[in-house]
Motif scaffolding. Structure first.
Motif, mmCIF file in Angstrom:
data_model
loop_
_atom_site.group_PDB
_atom_site.id
_atom_site.type_symbol
_atom_site.label_atom_id
_atom_site.label_comp_id
_atom_site.label_asym_id
_atom_site.label_seq_id
_atom_site.Cartn_x
_atom_site.Cartn_y
_atom_site.Cartn_z
ATOM 1 N N ASP A 54 0.905 -1.382 -0.070
ATOM 2 C CA ASP A 54 0.017 0.056 -0.018
ATOM 3 C C ASP A 54 0.787 1.417 -0.015
ATOM 4 O O ASP A 54 0.519 2.198 -0.654
ATOM 5 C CB ASP A 54 -0.831 -0.028 1.431
ATOM 6 C CG ASP A 54 -1.928 -1.066 1.133
ATOM 7 O OD1 ASP A 54 -2.259 -1.400 0.088
ATOM 8 O OD2 ASP A 54 -2.815 -1.286 2.111
ATOM 9 N N VAL A 89 0.762 5.964 6.089
ATOM 10 C CA VAL A 89 0.554 4.987 5.017
ATOM 11 C C VAL A 89 -1.067 4.837 5.042
ATOM 12 O O VAL A 89 -1.667 4.635 5.827
ATOM 13 C CB VAL A 89 1.162 3.753 5.095
ATOM 14 C CG1 VAL A 89 0.609 2.550 4.164
ATOM 15 C CG2 VAL A 89 2.523 4.009 5.187
ATOM 16 N N LEU A 90 -1.879 4.732 3.807
ATOM 17 C CA LEU A 90 -3.348 4.659 3.740
ATOM 18 C C LEU A 90 -3.140 2.987 3.347
ATOM 19 O O LEU A 90 -3.054 2.712 2.349
ATOM 20 C CB LEU A 90 -3.720 5.669 2.688
ATOM 21 C CG LEU A 90 -3.420 7.059 2.624
ATOM 22 C CD1 LEU A 90 -4.094 7.785 1.533
ATOM 23 C CD2 LEU A 90 -4.303 7.497 4.055
ATOM 24 N N ASP A 144 3.876 6.443 -5.246
ATOM 25 C CA ASP A 144 3.848 6.455 -6.585
ATOM 26 C C ASP A 144 5.001 6.819 -7.470
ATOM 27 O O ASP A 144 5.137 7.768 -8.342
ATOM 28 C CB ASP A 144 2.427 7.266 -7.217
ATOM 29 C CG ASP A 144 2.266 7.231 -8.353
ATOM 30 O OD1 ASP A 144 2.517 6.065 -9.319
ATOM 31 O OD2 ASP A 144 1.724 8.264 -9.120
ATOM 32 N N ILE A 188 6.044 9.263 3.682
ATOM 33 C CA ILE A 188 4.976 8.516 4.240
ATOM 34 C C ILE A 188 5.449 7.805 5.467
ATOM 35 O O ILE A 188 6.774 7.422 5.540
ATOM 36 C CB ILE A 188 4.303 7.584 3.313
ATOM 37 C CG1 ILE A 188 5.072 6.625 2.787
ATOM 38 C CG2 ILE A 188 3.513 8.433 2.298
ATOM 39 C CD1 ILE A 188 4.383 5.349 1.996
ATOM 40 N N THR A 214 -5.427 0.190 2.336
ATOM 41 C CA THR A 214 -6.576 0.114 1.410
ATOM 42 C C THR A 214 -7.259 -1.360 2.027
ATOM 43 O O THR A 214 -8.746 -1.220 1.822
ATOM 44 C CB THR A 214 -6.114 -0.465 0.034
ATOM 45 O OG1 THR A 214 -5.279 -1.620 0.111
ATOM 46 C CG2 THR A 214 -5.493 0.715 -0.622
ATOM 47 N N GLN A 271 1.157 4.154 -2.656
ATOM 48 C CA GLN A 271 0.950 5.648 -2.404
ATOM 49 C C GLN A 271 1.899 6.769 -2.839
ATOM 50 O O GLN A 271 1.628 7.764 -3.338
ATOM 51 C CB GLN A 271 0.515 5.605 -0.961
ATOM 52 C CG GLN A 271 0.220 6.905 -0.123
ATOM 53 C CD GLN A 271 -0.047 6.958 1.234
ATOM 54 O OE1 GLN A 271 -0.117 5.941 1.688
ATOM 55 N NE2 GLN A 271 -0.086 7.888 1.837
#
Length: 304
Positions: free
Chosen positions: A134, A248-249, A140, A231, A251, A138
């Protein structure tokens, strides 16, 4: 009766016990699995002390079963379950703990185990590997860019390094000198942790994945010109947001589980299981992680 390793109240190791429990009954959207393996993580012993994951209810029922990631074989499905049937090999996040002979999983947090992935390796993926996956997504970053990972020698860090390398990123890992050989074997440049570690980073970095927090996070932030590429999974939101970064997001999807399992099946991700224990020695396994003696992932293997 089935066995489970539990904590009976908040506290230290004295609250732990291997007890008989009723076999769980799957409700709507749930499956019951016969557990074959359960990952052992720092969050497990932290929950025993009263720690709660973000969004987790404060009302914990005791005795509470340890464990946040499992693999096994579907034994029974609840009402409304499509796509899974008894006999399927699966892995995911248990609803009520995984250090047990049986566990309930929601179909929202479960994936099929590829034949090329062992139950032991699959049981390491839902926490550390998915967190790594994840976070890398994120950030990218593009192939050829440089990712700096603090705490790179831990369970999440090792997964971050491998996933980033599989995407064509250059990786710099900050970790203790004892982790140098491991990180270099994964294709990362190793930077020894300790005072003035940023001065030892070879060249500019395009993103930071922090797994330590505190002063290390703040020092890592100074290496970035774009703080949106910072992050952390090692610090609370307020700590990283004041530096211009983010948590950190997570998912928490079946797709994320399937993606990391595919990486393992293709040989791009090695969970680095270094030691296994039977359920009867769950306390020893947990202590190995709690006291910081684990190198790589620790897994409970549960006989069928």
């Amino acid at each position: 009766m089935p066995k489970a390793y539990v904590f009976t109240r908040y506290g230290g190791p004295e609250t732990e016990a291997l007890i008989d429990v009723d076999k769980p009954v799957p409700g709507p959207g749930q499956v019951l699995i016969a557990v074959r393996a359960a990952g052992v993580n720092p969050v497990d012993w932290k929950q025993r002390t009263g720690y709660r994951r973000p969004g987790e209810s404060a009302d914990r029922a005791f005795p509470a079963v340890f464990g946040n990631e499992v693999s096994g074989v579907v034994e029974r499905t609840g009402p409304g379950v499509d796509g899974f049937a008894p006999g399927d090999a699966v892995f995911g996040r248990p609803l009520e703990g995984g250090y047990a002979q049986y566990a309930l999983l929601s179909t929202d947090l479960i994936a099929r185990k590829p034949d090329a992935v062992t139950f032991t390796d699959a049981a390491t993926l839902p926490v550390a590997a998915v967190t790594a996956y994840d976070g890398v997504g994120q950030l990218d970053l593009k192939a050829g860019q440089t990712l700096l990972v603090t705490g790179a020698g831990g369970g999440v860090g090792v997964a971050v390094v491998q996933i980033a390398r599989a995407l064509g990123l250059r990786v710099v890992g900050v970790a203790s000198p004892a982790k140098k050989e491991l990180l270099e074997s994964l294709g990362a440049a190793h930077v020894p942790s300790g005072p003035d570690w940023p001065a030892r980073v070879p060249g500019p970095v395009d993103g930071v994945y922090d797994l330590v927090g505190g002063d290390v996070l703040a020092e890592a932030a100074t290496l970035l010109t774009d703080r949106t590429r910072l992050i952390t999974a090692g610090a609370p939101p307020e700590e990283v947001e004041k530096l211009g970064g983010a948590r950190v997001l997570r998912t928490r999807t079946n797709e994320g589980l399937a993606a990391v399992a595919d990486l393992v099946a293709r040989g791009a991700l090695d969970p680095h299981v270094t030691r296994t224990f039977p359920l009867e020695q769950a306390g020893e396994a947990l202590r190995t992680v709690e006291e910081g003696h684990a190198r790589g992932k620790i897994v409970l293997e549960i006989a069928g």
